[in-house]
Write a protein that holds these residues in place. Structure first.
Motif, PDB file in Angstrom:
ATOM      1  N   CYS A 131       0.809  -1.224   0.000  1.00  0.00           N
ATOM      2  CA  CYS A 131       0.000   0.000   0.000  1.00  0.00           C
ATOM      3  C   CYS A 131       0.845   1.278   0.000  1.00  0.00           C
ATOM      4  O   CYS A 131       0.336   2.361  -0.230  1.00  0.00           O
ATOM      5  CB  CYS A 131      -0.947  -0.002   1.193  1.00  0.00           C
ATOM      6  SG  CYS A 131      -0.145   0.235   2.798  1.00  0.00           S
ATOM      7  N   GLY A 132       2.157   1.169   0.294  1.00  0.00           N
ATOM      8  CA  GLY A 132       3.026   2.334   0.292  1.00  0.00           C
ATOM      9  C   GLY A 132       3.052   3.114   1.587  1.00  0.00           C
ATOM     10  O   GLY A 132       3.771   4.099   1.697  1.00  0.00           O
ATOM     11  N   ASP A 133       2.285   2.693   2.580  1.00  0.00           N
ATOM     12  CA  ASP A 133       2.249   3.412   3.854  1.00  0.00           C
ATOM     13  C   ASP A 133       3.539   3.171   4.642  1.00  0.00           C
ATOM     14  O   ASP A 133       4.245   2.193   4.414  1.00  0.00           O
ATOM     15  CB  ASP A 133       1.042   2.965   4.676  1.00  0.00           C
ATOM     16  CG  ASP A 133       0.685   3.983   5.738  1.00  0.00           C
ATOM     17  OD1 ASP A 133       0.082   5.009   5.390  1.00  0.00           O
ATOM     18  OD2 ASP A 133       1.028   3.749   6.921  1.00  0.00           O
ATOM     19  N   GLU A 134       3.839   4.061   5.572  1.00  0.00           N
ATOM     20  CA  GLU A 134       5.073   3.968   6.350  1.00  0.00           C
ATOM     21  C   GLU A 134       4.862   3.454   7.765  1.00  0.00           C
ATOM     22  O   GLU A 134       5.793   3.422   8.564  1.00  0.00           O
ATOM     23  CB  GLU A 134       5.750   5.333   6.396  1.00  0.00           C
ATOM     24  CG  GLU A 134       6.176   5.822   5.025  1.00  0.00           C
ATOM     25  CD  GLU A 134       6.771   7.210   5.055  1.00  0.00           C
ATOM     26  OE1 GLU A 134       6.809   7.831   6.139  1.00  0.00           O
ATOM     27  OE2 GLU A 134       7.197   7.682   3.993  1.00  0.00           O
ATOM     28  N   ASP A 135       3.639   3.023   8.106  1.00  0.00           N
ATOM     29  CA  ASP A 135       3.328   2.552   9.457  1.00  0.00           C
ATOM     30  C   ASP A 135       3.656   1.059   9.573  1.00  0.00           C
ATOM     31  O   ASP A 135       2.776   0.207   9.595  1.00  0.00           O
ATOM     32  CB  ASP A 135       1.855   2.815   9.772  1.00  0.00           C
ATOM     33  CG  ASP A 135       1.546   2.631  11.245  1.00  0.00           C
ATOM     34  OD1 ASP A 135       2.473   2.388  12.036  1.00  0.00           O
ATOM     35  OD2 ASP A 135       0.359   2.718  11.607  1.00  0.00           O
ATOM     36  N   LEU A 136       4.964   0.739   9.644  1.00  0.00           N
ATOM     37  CA  LEU A 136       5.425  -0.648   9.696  1.00  0.00           C
ATOM     38  C   LEU A 136       5.979  -0.980  11.070  1.00  0.00           C
ATOM     39  O   LEU A 136       6.564  -0.136  11.741  1.00  0.00           O
ATOM     40  CB  LEU A 136       6.519  -0.871   8.652  1.00  0.00           C
ATOM     41  CG  LEU A 136       6.128  -0.599   7.212  1.00  0.00           C
ATOM     42  CD1 LEU A 136       7.340  -0.771   6.317  1.00  0.00           C
ATOM     43  CD2 LEU A 136       5.009  -1.515   6.772  1.00  0.00           C
ATOM     44  N   ALA A 148       6.802 -13.076  13.649  1.00  0.00           N
ATOM     45  CA  ALA A 148       6.886 -14.279  12.819  1.00  0.00           C
ATOM     46  C   ALA A 148       8.326 -14.703  12.539  1.00  0.00           C
ATOM     47  O   ALA A 148       8.537 -15.760  11.986  1.00  0.00           O
ATOM     48  CB  ALA A 148       6.143 -14.070  11.511  1.00  0.00           C
ATOM     49  N   GLY A 149       9.283 -13.881  12.876  1.00  0.00           N
ATOM     50  CA  GLY A 149      10.681 -14.252  12.682  1.00  0.00           C
ATOM     51  C   GLY A 149      11.489 -13.145  12.053  1.00  0.00           C
ATOM     52  O   GLY A 149      10.986 -12.056  11.781  1.00  0.00           O
ATOM     53  N   PRO A 150      12.766 -13.425  11.791  1.00  0.00           N
ATOM     54  CA  PRO A 150      13.651 -12.415  11.204  1.00  0.00           C
ATOM     55  C   PRO A 150      13.195 -11.984   9.809  1.00  0.00           C
ATOM     56  O   PRO A 150      12.808 -12.808   8.994  1.00  0.00           O
ATOM     57  CB  PRO A 150      14.996 -13.131  11.107  1.00  0.00           C
ATOM     58  CG  PRO A 150      14.886 -14.348  11.951  1.00  0.00           C
ATOM     59  CD  PRO A 150      13.450 -14.673  12.076  1.00  0.00           C
ATOM     60  N   GLY A 151      13.211 -10.693   9.577  1.00  0.00           N
ATOM     61  CA  GLY A 151      12.834 -10.160   8.275  1.00  0.00           C
ATOM     62  C   GLY A 151      11.342 -10.021   8.061  1.00  0.00           C
ATOM     63  O   GLY A 151      10.907  -9.613   6.994  1.00  0.00           O
ATOM     64  N   ALA A 152      10.528 -10.355   9.063  1.00  0.00           N
ATOM     65  CA  ALA A 152       9.070 -10.270   8.926  1.00  0.00           C
ATOM     66  C   ALA A 152       8.582  -8.921   9.453  1.00  0.00           C
ATOM     67  O   ALA A 152       9.006  -8.446  10.501  1.00  0.00           O
ATOM     68  CB  ALA A 152       8.395 -11.400   9.685  1.00  0.00           C
ATOM     69  N   TRP A 153       7.665  -8.306   8.691  1.00  0.00           N
ATOM     70  CA  TRP A 153       7.135  -6.992   9.022  1.00  0.00           C
ATOM     71  C   TRP A 153       5.619  -6.996   8.885  1.00  0.00           C
ATOM     72  O   TRP A 153       5.059  -7.774   8.120  1.00  0.00           O
ATOM     73  CB  TRP A 153       7.722  -5.924   8.091  1.00  0.00           C
ATOM     74  CG  TRP A 153       9.175  -5.727   8.328  1.00  0.00           C
ATOM     75  CD1 TRP A 153      10.196  -6.444   7.784  1.00  0.00           C
ATOM     76  CD2 TRP A 153       9.765  -4.768   9.196  1.00  0.00           C
ATOM     77  NE1 TRP A 153      11.391  -5.988   8.257  1.00  0.00           N
ATOM     78  CE2 TRP A 153      11.148  -4.956   9.119  1.00  0.00           C
ATOM     79  CE3 TRP A 153       9.255  -3.782  10.016  1.00  0.00           C
ATOM     80  CZ2 TRP A 153      12.039  -4.180   9.855  1.00  0.00           C
ATOM     81  CZ3 TRP A 153      10.146  -3.007  10.727  1.00  0.00           C
ATOM     82  CH2 TRP A 153      11.509  -3.202  10.643  1.00  0.00           C
ATOM     83  N   GLU A 154       4.966  -6.109   9.621  1.00  0.00           N
ATOM     84  CA  GLU A 154       3.514  -5.940   9.549  1.00  0.00           C
ATOM     85  C   GLU A 154       3.189  -4.498   9.215  1.00  0.00           C
ATOM     86  O   GLU A 154       3.809  -3.583   9.740  1.00  0.00           O
ATOM     87  CB  GLU A 154       2.868  -6.301  10.886  1.00  0.00           C
ATOM     88  CG  GLU A 154       3.094  -7.728  11.302  1.00  0.00           C
ATOM     89  CD  GLU A 154       2.589  -8.015  12.696  1.00  0.00           C
ATOM     90  OE1 GLU A 154       2.153  -7.072  13.403  1.00  0.00           O
ATOM     91  OE2 GLU A 154       2.636  -9.189  13.096  1.00  0.00           O
ATOM     92  N   CYS A 155       2.215  -4.308   8.327  1.00  0.00           N
ATOM     93  CA  CYS A 155       1.747  -2.967   7.984  1.00  0.00           C
ATOM     94  C   CYS A 155       0.439  -2.720   8.718  1.00  0.00           C
ATOM     95  O   CYS A 155      -0.531  -3.459   8.537  1.00  0.00           O
ATOM     96  CB  CYS A 155       1.548  -2.854   6.472  1.00  0.00           C
ATOM     97  SG  CYS A 155       0.886  -1.242   5.990  1.00  0.00           S
ATOM     98  N   ALA A 156       0.401  -1.688   9.548  1.00  0.00           N
ATOM     99  CA  ALA A 156      -0.808  -1.369  10.302  1.00  0.00           C
ATOM    100  C   ALA A 156      -1.872  -0.739   9.415  1.00  0.00           C
ATOM    101  O   ALA A 156      -3.048  -0.773   9.728  1.00  0.00           O
ATOM    102  CB  ALA A 156      -0.473  -0.438  11.467  1.00  0.00           C
ATOM    103  N   SER A 157      -1.474  -0.187   8.278  1.00  0.00           N
ATOM    104  CA  SER A 157      -2.416   0.485   7.400  1.00  0.00           C
ATOM    105  C   SER A 157      -3.272  -0.500   6.594  1.00  0.00           C
ATOM    106  O   SER A 157      -4.487  -0.399   6.572  1.00  0.00           O
ATOM    107  CB  SER A 157      -1.655   1.418   6.460  1.00  0.00           C
ATOM    108  OG  SER A 157      -2.546   2.090   5.610  1.00  0.00           O
ATOM    109  N   CYS A 158      -2.621  -1.467   5.919  1.00  0.00           N
ATOM    110  CA  CYS A 158      -3.378  -2.405   5.077  1.00  0.00           C
ATOM    111  C   CYS A 158      -3.533  -3.781   5.725  1.00  0.00           C
ATOM    112  O   CYS A 158      -4.118  -4.683   5.134  1.00  0.00           O
ATOM    113  CB  CYS A 158      -2.736  -2.540   3.700  1.00  0.00           C
ATOM    114  SG  CYS A 158      -1.118  -3.346   3.696  1.00  0.00           S
ATOM    115  N   ASN A 159      -2.988  -3.941   6.942  1.00  0.00           N
ATOM    116  CA  ASN A 159      -3.129  -5.177   7.714  1.00  0.00           C
ATOM    117  C   ASN A 159      -2.503  -6.381   7.002  1.00  0.00           C
ATOM    118  O   ASN A 159      -3.037  -7.482   7.059  1.00  0.00           O
ATOM    119  CB  ASN A 159      -4.595  -5.444   8.044  1.00  0.00           C
ATOM    120  CG  ASN A 159      -4.742  -6.343   9.244  1.00  0.00           C
ATOM    121  OD1 ASN A 159      -3.898  -6.334  10.137  1.00  0.00           O
ATOM    122  ND2 ASN A 159      -5.795  -7.131   9.266  1.00  0.00           N
TER     123      ASN A 159
END
Length: 60
Positions: A13-18, A23-34
């Motif tokens: 989605c391009g949002d910066e809310d990460l 879930a482990g190394p290198g895993a990220w979640e975006c709060a904007s698009c879930n």
């Protein structure tokens, strides 16, 4: 993967809310698009940047 490598924006989605994911190394979640995603380094290219000999420039 190094802890220094952090994305600046969500690839979906391009949002910066990460936030880092549990879930482990290198895993990220975006709060904007879930969405959750994982980043990983694949390695170096054997040839590096190629050169287009006909034009005299580099191939991206």
């Amino acid at each position: 993967m190094s802890e220094r490598a952090a994305p600046f924006y969500c690839p979906y989605c391009g949002d910066e809310d990460l936030r880092p994911s549990e879930a482990g190394p290198g895993a990220w979640e975006c709060a904007s698009c879930n969405r959750a995603f994982r980043l990983s380094f694949l390695g170096l290219l054997a040839q590096g940047l190629g050169t287009d000999r006909s034009e005299g420039g580099t191939i991206a």
